[in-house]
Structures are given as C-alpha cells and as structure tokens.
Design a protein around this motif. Structure first.
Motif, mmCIF file in Angstrom:
data_model
loop_
_atom_site.group_PDB
_atom_site.id
_atom_site.type_symbol
_atom_site.label_atom_id
_atom_site.label_comp_id
_atom_site.label_asym_id
_atom_site.label_seq_id
_atom_site.Cartn_x
_atom_site.Cartn_y
_atom_site.Cartn_z
ATOM 1 N N GLU A 97 0.065 7.083 8.304
ATOM 2 C CA GLU A 97 0.029 5.718 8.825
ATOM 3 C C GLU A 97 -1.380 5.139 8.744
ATOM 4 O OE1 GLU A 97 3.128 4.208 11.989
ATOM 5 O OE2 GLU A 97 1.330 4.974 12.988
ATOM 6 N N ASP A 98 -2.373 5.988 8.996
ATOM 7 C CA ASP A 98 -3.756 5.523 8.897
ATOM 8 C C ASP A 98 -4.124 5.176 7.455
ATOM 9 O OD1 ASP A 98 -3.933 5.946 11.585
ATOM 10 O OD2 ASP A 98 -5.003 7.856 11.438
ATOM 11 N N LYS A 99 -3.535 5.896 6.502
ATOM 12 C CA LYS A 99 -3.780 5.573 5.096
ATOM 13 C C LYS A 99 -3.313 4.155 4.772
ATOM 14 C CE LYS A 99 -3.388 10.225 3.080
ATOM 15 N NZ LYS A 99 -2.580 11.071 2.148
ATOM 16 N N LEU A 100 -2.164 3.780 5.329
ATOM 17 C CA LEU A 100 -1.628 2.448 5.056
ATOM 18 C C LEU A 100 -2.539 1.358 5.613
ATOM 19 C CD1 LEU A 100 2.203 2.923 5.734
ATOM 20 C CD2 LEU A 100 0.908 3.305 3.627
ATOM 21 N N VAL A 101 -2.943 1.525 6.864
ATOM 22 C CA VAL A 101 -3.807 0.519 7.495
ATOM 23 C C VAL A 101 -5.153 0.467 6.792
ATOM 24 C CG1 VAL A 101 -4.899 -0.237 9.627
ATOM 25 C CG2 VAL A 101 -2.632 0.826 9.703
ATOM 26 N N GLN A 102 -5.711 1.647 6.496
ATOM 27 C CA GLN A 102 -6.994 1.680 5.790
ATOM 28 C C GLN A 102 -6.888 1.026 4.418
ATOM 29 O OE1 GLN A 102 -9.531 5.067 5.488
ATOM 30 N NE2 GLN A 102 -8.829 5.966 7.399
ATOM 31 N N VAL B 88 0.840 -1.204 0.000
ATOM 32 C CA VAL B 88 0.000 0.000 0.000
ATOM 33 C C VAL B 88 0.873 1.252 0.000
ATOM 34 C CG1 VAL B 88 -1.699 1.325 1.321
ATOM 35 C CG2 VAL B 88 -1.943 -1.150 1.103
ATOM 36 N N HIS B 89 1.974 1.218 0.767
ATOM 37 C CA HIS B 89 2.899 2.353 0.794
ATOM 38 C C HIS B 89 3.433 2.651 -0.607
ATOM 39 C CE1 HIS B 89 6.299 4.919 1.844
ATOM 40 N NE2 HIS B 89 7.075 4.080 1.178
ATOM 41 N N SER B 90 3.781 1.623 -1.354
ATOM 42 C CA SER B 90 4.356 1.825 -2.689
ATOM 43 C C SER B 90 3.352 2.456 -3.649
ATOM 44 C CB SER B 90 4.841 0.487 -3.262
ATOM 45 O OG SER B 90 3.756 -0.391 -3.513
ATOM 46 N N LYS B 91 2.049 2.293 -3.378
ATOM 47 C CA LYS B 91 1.015 2.837 -4.263
ATOM 48 C C LYS B 91 0.640 4.278 -3.927
ATOM 49 C CE LYS B 91 -1.122 -1.685 -5.115
ATOM 50 N NZ LYS B 91 -2.352 -2.499 -4.934
ATOM 51 N N GLN B 92 1.082 4.767 -2.777
ATOM 52 C CA GLN B 92 0.736 6.141 -2.385
ATOM 53 C C GLN B 92 1.436 7.146 -3.292
ATOM 54 O OE1 GLN B 92 -1.646 6.740 0.089
ATOM 55 N NE2 GLN B 92 -1.752 4.513 -0.147
ATOM 56 N N ARG B 93 0.742 8.199 -3.614
ATOM 57 C CA ARG B 93 1.314 9.236 -4.472
ATOM 58 C C ARG B 93 2.072 10.257 -3.619
ATOM 59 N NH1 ARG B 93 -3.664 10.780 -8.593
ATOM 60 N NH2 ARG B 93 -3.910 8.723 -9.550
ATOM 61 N N ARG B 94 3.125 10.763 -4.196
ATOM 62 C CA ARG B 94 3.869 11.846 -3.537
ATOM 63 C C ARG B 94 3.091 13.156 -3.664
ATOM 64 N NH1 ARG B 94 8.055 8.547 -5.437
ATOM 65 N NH2 ARG B 94 9.660 8.117 -3.873
ATOM 66 N N HIS B 95 3.419 14.075 -2.780
ATOM 67 C CA HIS B 95 2.849 15.423 -2.814
ATOM 68 C C HIS B 95 1.330 15.437 -2.618
ATOM 69 C CE1 HIS B 95 6.829 16.302 -4.243
ATOM 70 N NE2 HIS B 95 6.628 15.671 -5.391
ATOM 71 N N LYS B 96 0.794 14.407 -1.986
ATOM 72 C CA LYS B 96 -0.623 14.406 -1.633
ATOM 73 C C LYS B 96 -0.828 15.222 -0.363
ATOM 74 C CE LYS B 96 -3.576 12.092 -3.139
ATOM 75 N NZ LYS B 96 -4.639 12.397 -4.118
ATOM 76 N N ALA B 97 -2.091 15.637 -0.143
ATOM 77 C CA ALA B 97 -2.405 16.421 1.053
ATOM 78 C C ALA B 97 -2.047 15.627 2.314
ATOM 79 C CB ALA B 97 -3.887 16.786 1.063
ATOM 80 N N ARG B 98 -1.510 16.327 3.304
ATOM 81 C CA ARG B 98 -1.081 15.667 4.537
ATOM 82 C C ARG B 98 -2.206 15.651 5.561
ATOM 83 N NH1 ARG B 98 4.865 18.535 5.449
ATOM 84 N NH2 ARG B 98 5.613 18.300 3.286
ATOM 85 N N GLY B 99 -2.165 14.621 6.407
ATOM 86 C CA GLY B 99 -3.104 14.551 7.508
ATOM 87 C C GLY B 99 -2.619 15.389 8.681
ATOM 88 N N VAL B 100 -3.230 15.208 9.841
ATOM 89 C CA VAL B 100 -2.874 16.016 11.013
ATOM 90 C C VAL B 100 -1.469 15.723 11.512
ATOM 91 C CG1 VAL B 100 -5.274 16.272 11.753
ATOM 92 C CG2 VAL B 100 -3.934 14.333 12.582
ATOM 93 N N LEU C 155 11.350 3.041 6.558
ATOM 94 C CA LEU C 155 10.118 2.308 6.297
ATOM 95 C C LEU C 155 10.006 1.018 7.102
ATOM 96 C CD1 LEU C 155 7.517 2.148 4.657
ATOM 97 C CD2 LEU C 155 8.808 0.983 2.847
ATOM 98 N N ASP C 156 11.032 0.177 7.084
ATOM 99 C CA ASP C 156 10.957 -1.108 7.784
ATOM 100 C C ASP C 156 10.741 -0.910 9.277
ATOM 101 O OD1 ASP C 156 11.333 -2.396 5.398
ATOM 102 O OD2 ASP C 156 13.492 -2.688 5.668
ATOM 103 N N THR C 157 11.460 0.047 9.856
ATOM 104 C CA THR C 157 11.310 0.319 11.292
ATOM 105 C C THR C 157 9.918 0.866 11.595
ATOM 106 O OG1 THR C 157 13.673 0.802 11.489
ATOM 107 C CG2 THR C 157 12.235 1.625 13.238
ATOM 108 N N ASN C 158 9.435 1.772 10.765
ATOM 109 C CA ASN C 158 8.120 2.368 10.988
ATOM 110 C C ASN C 158 7.003 1.335 10.898
ATOM 111 O OD1 ASN C 158 9.060 4.987 11.409
ATOM 112 N ND2 ASN C 158 9.018 5.487 9.222
ATOM 113 N N ILE C 159 7.086 0.459 9.898
ATOM 114 C CA ILE C 159 6.047 -0.563 9.740
ATOM 115 C C ILE C 159 6.124 -1.591 10.868
ATOM 116 C CG2 ILE C 159 5.373 -2.535 8.308
ATOM 117 C CD1 ILE C 159 5.728 -0.803 5.868
ATOM 118 N N SER C 160 7.335 -1.951 11.282
ATOM 119 C CA SER C 160 7.489 -2.890 12.399
ATOM 120 C C SER C 160 6.889 -2.311 13.670
ATOM 121 C CB SER C 160 8.968 -3.205 12.605
ATOM 122 O OG SER C 160 9.156 -4.059 13.714
ATOM 123 N N ASN C 161 7.126 -1.016 13.894
ATOM 124 C CA ASN C 161 6.577 -0.348 15.065
ATOM 125 C C ASN C 161 5.054 -0.282 14.994
ATOM 126 O OD1 ASN C 161 5.608 2.561 16.163
ATOM 127 N ND2 ASN C 161 7.215 1.731 17.489
#
Length: 426
Positions: free
Chosen positions: A99-104, A33-45, A57-63
């Motif tokens: 991070e919520d985008k990835l899980v969603q 899902v991370h690989s499919k995300q577009r760059r320069h998209k609107a940011r969340g809070v 990436l590996d550390t963030n996803i493991s966490n």
C-alpha cells in the motif's frame, strides 16, 4: 493522467509555490500505479503482493483514501534487505509495504512533475529522458572542447543514510504550500526500518528502494549542490567551471588548479552544513584535459576516463569500462553460467546473447571496443571450459562449440555514440 501531468508542470512554471496537491492522490492515480507494479517483487513487512491486493482492488483503494483523508493512514516501516555492489560491498535497500508503494508512486509522480521544471540542467540521475550516457557524453565533450585542466572527483559518504529530514522539509516547503501533502512525506521519512523483527527509528536518511526516495534525493542535492555550484561557486571562483551530477555522484571540472583546491575546501563546508561529508578516500583533484598530458584517470558511472592520444598523436579523452566493474561483471557471468550447466546448451546460448547485448548497450561507447571484446571472449571461453569439465567422457570439440556460439551470438559492437553531443536545455 498525461493531461494532469502537463497541467501540474505548467503550474510549476507559473507559480513559485504549488497548492492543493492532495486531490491528485485519488482512485485513478492509485489504480494507475497499481497496474505498473511488477508481480513477484519482494514483499514489505505486510507480506501483501500485487495479486493479493488486487483481489479486492476497488475496496482496498477506497479504504486507503478514507484513511488518508482522516490522517489515520500511517506508512509501515520498510523491510531492510541488502544487495551486492560492484565493489563487493552490500547496498542497503528498504522494501515498502504494498500500500505504501502505491501512495509513494503517486506522490513521486507529483514531485517529478513539479521539479522537472525546476531542476538544473546539470543533474541527470532519476530523471526522465536523462541517462548515464548523457553524462558520459557531457564529460567527454566538456574536456575535449572547453578549458578544462583539472578534475575534482568527489563522493558523498553514505548520502542516502544521512539526508537531514529538517533540511529536506524546508527545501520542499520552499516549493510546495500544501501542508497535508508535506505531512505525508514526513511520515514516510520517519516510518522506521525493520531489521528482521527489530524496528528502528529513521531519524535521518531516505531508504533506498522506496519509490519516492530518488526524487527526494534529487530535491536535496538540487539545493545543497546544484544551485550552490551555479549561484555561488561559479560566480566567486575564476576561470571556467563545469559540473555534472548523476544521483549522488558528481564531477567538477576546472580551468585552474587553485580554483579546484578552493572549491574542495568550500565543498566540505557546504556539505557539513547540511549533515553530509565527502568520503576522503574517494575524493581527489587530478590533472585532466588536452593541456595536461598526464596519464591521470578517474572512474565515474562504471567508466574510466583517461588522458589519451589518437593514432595521429592528438589528444583524445579515452572512455573505457572500469576494471573494477569489468571484473565484477565477469565474476557475475561466471556464477550465472555455473548455475546453467544442467540446462540445454541452446537455451543457455539464447540467454547469453541477451546478457551480452545488455552489456554492450551500456558499455558499448565509442573507443571501448577492446573492453567489449575482452568481456565477450571471457564469457565464450568460460562457458566452453565449464561444459568440458562437466562432460569429461564426451567432450565438446572446440569447432562444434564455436559453430553453436557463432550461430547464436553476435560479435560485440559499439552501440552508444558519445563523440557527437549537444547540451540539453530545460
């Protein structure tokens, strides 16, 4: 990933309720899902971008997975923003944190695999391989070949803001037995919304913009509308009844006017039970079909459907770009062209070609040629007029402008055949 998807669909066809779904949210699926995300998209809070999250990436996803296993992961509130609609109003959107985008995204994929085997053939929006043109073909074919004399054109008032969470969870529990998976869906639903610096609770609704919202909306309307039409309405009312839905927009087609009136009464009761209501100003019954030779018309998905005739005098359902949508598109092009006046003409022409092609790819249906030409001519004339207003001293002669235009821009043409249609089968 493809194998896992096919396996889940097979299970959905085999079993009434699905178990053990949480293990499908793992490092591989989150990375995908991370690989499919577009760059320069609107940011969340959280303010996190794809590049920022991807640095470790590996550390963030493991966490993230560790927090999900201990249920310490809680979705952040979505950031509320607004985008303009074709009617001049503003559409609210919710921008999730990265991070919520990835899980969603992973959870939405799981839900899609489950429900593609269960959804009705009458629903089209937010489903793979089902486009707005398929709905247009369906309506055209049904009115032209079936015993259709009346149309119930209905609109649900503020659907995405009024989805009842309790009912939605009951619908999901009917098909899913993994309590932990459902627990996280509930957390997304009640995650809240940020209006600037103010956080508000989300006690109902699914924020438009979330990756999981489209499939949840389809699940809700599958139970509230699709199954009700198939299992109740069609069985208890006389005559032919046909139904199509695209997201929260739908049309019911009837053989008899009395049945259409009864259906509208029952529809209001049905929606009320689930916390919804029709928008009275956008809901009506009108004569439509080859046996009702009126000039009635209705709008759906940016098109206007009109009772018409062929040159030989035979009945023909005419499908045009809706005037409201055409006007909005023209205004958008005018604004865009105004912002391009300092750019090289050749560069602008190349981009105009792409934009006109995009318009034709959607609105270029059989019988809509004159609306395509209207839009084409409007853009051509508007840009020419703007260029000459910009350069009062050295005006661009019309013949030279047209040579440049004709070199870069192709004439509009029909790109979508809607007159040859065969029903889909799930």
């Amino acid at each position: 990933m493809v194998i896992e998807s096919e396996d889940l669909r097979r299970q959905s066809r085999t079993y009434t309720r699905l178990h053990t779904l949480m293990h499908r949210i793992n490092a591989d699926t989150l990375n995908a899902v991370h690989s499919k995300q577009r760059r320069h998209k609107a940011r969340g809070v959280d303010g996190v971008t794809k590049d920022g999250y991807g640095q470790n990436l590996d550390t963030n996803i493991s966490n993230l997975l560790s927090r999900m296993k201990t249920f310490s992961y809680r979705p952040l509130p979505v950031r509320r923003t607004y985008i303009p609609k074709a009617n001049g109003k503003m559409r609210p959107l919710g921008i999730p944190s990265y991070e919520d985008k990835l899980v969603q995204g992973v959870m939405a994929g799981i839900l899609n695999d489950i429900y593609e085997e269960r959804f009705s053939d009458s629903s089209y929006g937010f489903r793979p391989g089902r486009k707005a043109h398929d709905v247009v073909r369906n309506i055209d074919h049904t009115i032209m070949t079936k015993k259709v004399n009346y149309i119930l054109e209905a609109d649900i008032k503020g659907f995405f803001d009024n989805v009842n969470h309790d009912w939605l969870m009951k619908f999901l529990e009917h098909d899913i037995a993994d309590k932990n998976f459902l627990r996280y869906i509930k957390r997304f639903l009640i995650g809240g919304v940020m209006y600037g610096t103010e956080r508000r609770k989300s006690e109902h609704g699914t924020p438009q913009g979330g990756l999981i919202s489209p499939v949840l909306a389809n699940v809700y309307l599958h139970y509230v509308l699709d199954l009700w039409v198939e299992k109740a309405l069609k069985k208890h009312l006389k005559g032919e009844i046909h139904y199509v839905r695209y997201a929260d927009d739908f049309v019911l087609m009837f053989q008899h006017e009395r049945q259409a009136i009864k259906a509208l009464e029952q529809l209001k009761v049905r929606l009320c039970k689930f916390g919804l209501e029709v928008a009275e100003d956008k809901t009506r019954i009108l004569p439509m079909g080859r046996f009702e030779g009126t000039k009635a018309k209705f709008d759906f998905l940016g098109f206007t459907f009109i009772n018409g005739k062929t040159r030989g005098g035979k009945y023909r359902l005419v499908v045009h770009t809706s005037k409201q949508r055409q006007k909005a598109k023209m205004q958008a092009e005018k604004k865009w062209l105004r912002g391009r006046l300092k750019k090289p003409i050749t560069d602008t022409m190349k981009k105009v070609r792409i934009r006109l092609r995009g318009y034709s790819n959607y609105y270029g249906v059989n019988g809509n040629s004159h609306m395509l030409w209207n839009f084409y001519d409007y853009v051509r004339y508007t840009y020419y007029r703007m260029l000459n207003r910009r350069d009062q001293k050295g005006k661009l002669h019309r013949d030279k402008y047209l040579r440049i235009w004709n070199y870069h821009i192709q004439s509009p043409q029909v790109t979508v055949a809607i007159w040859n249609w065969k029903p889909m089968h799930t």
